[in-house]
Design a protein around this motif. Structure first.
Motif, mmCIF file in Angstrom:
data_model
loop_
_atom_site.group_PDB
_atom_site.id
_atom_site.type_symbol
_atom_site.label_atom_id
_atom_site.label_comp_id
_atom_site.label_asym_id
_atom_site.label_seq_id
_atom_site.Cartn_x
_atom_site.Cartn_y
_atom_site.Cartn_z
ATOM 1 N N PRO A 19 0.787 -1.235 0.000
ATOM 2 C CA PRO A 19 0.000 0.000 0.000
ATOM 3 C C PRO A 19 0.819 1.286 0.000
ATOM 4 O O PRO A 19 0.369 2.299 -0.524
ATOM 5 N N GLN A 20 2.008 1.256 0.544
ATOM 6 C CA GLN A 20 2.819 2.462 0.601
ATOM 7 C C GLN A 20 3.894 2.490 -0.482
ATOM 8 O O GLN A 20 4.703 3.406 -0.529
ATOM 9 N N GLY A 21 3.924 1.496 -1.341
ATOM 10 C CA GLY A 21 4.899 1.470 -2.422
ATOM 11 C C GLY A 21 6.316 1.158 -1.988
ATOM 12 O O GLY A 21 7.264 1.397 -2.735
ATOM 13 N N VAL A 22 6.480 0.616 -0.788
ATOM 14 C CA VAL A 22 7.818 0.322 -0.263
ATOM 15 C C VAL A 22 8.496 -0.774 -1.081
ATOM 16 O O VAL A 22 9.668 -0.655 -1.443
ATOM 17 N N LEU A 23 7.757 -1.852 -1.372
ATOM 18 C CA LEU A 23 8.341 -2.932 -2.165
ATOM 19 C C LEU A 23 8.770 -2.426 -3.534
ATOM 20 O O LEU A 23 9.888 -2.674 -3.986
ATOM 21 N N GLU A 24 7.852 -1.727 -4.194
ATOM 22 C CA GLU A 24 8.142 -1.218 -5.538
ATOM 23 C C GLU A 24 9.334 -0.269 -5.540
ATOM 24 O O GLU A 24 10.158 -0.300 -6.454
ATOM 25 N N ALA A 25 9.457 0.543 -4.518
ATOM 26 C CA ALA A 25 10.575 1.485 -4.423
ATOM 27 C C ALA A 25 11.918 0.775 -4.362
ATOM 28 O O ALA A 25 12.949 1.340 -4.720
ATOM 29 N N HIS A 26 11.898 -0.484 -3.912
ATOM 30 C CA HIS A 26 13.127 -1.266 -3.789
ATOM 31 C C HIS A 26 13.216 -2.380 -4.818
ATOM 32 O O HIS A 26 13.987 -3.330 -4.666
#
Length: 55
Positions: A19-26
């Motif tokens: 939901p916070q885009g943390v995975l995608e950011a990494h």
């Protein structure tokens, strides 16, 4: 072997949501995106190449 892989499908472990885009950011994928990407690669690259090589 390739036909078996296509029949068995693709599984992926990991998180269902980001939901916070943390995975995608990494550079990480949710399980749904990972599964879709692997299925597409199997269909468009692996099976197509196997068919071209093996007839």
């Amino acid at each position: 072997m390739f036909a078996e892989a296509a029949q068995a499908g693709v599984t992926a472990g990991g998180l269902e949501e980001d939901p916070q885009g943390v995975l995608e950011a990494h550079g990480r994928l949710t399980t749904a995106v990972a599964r879709h990407t692997a299925e597409r690669a199997l269909r468009e690259v692996v099976l197509t190449s196997a068919q071209a090589l093996l007839g």
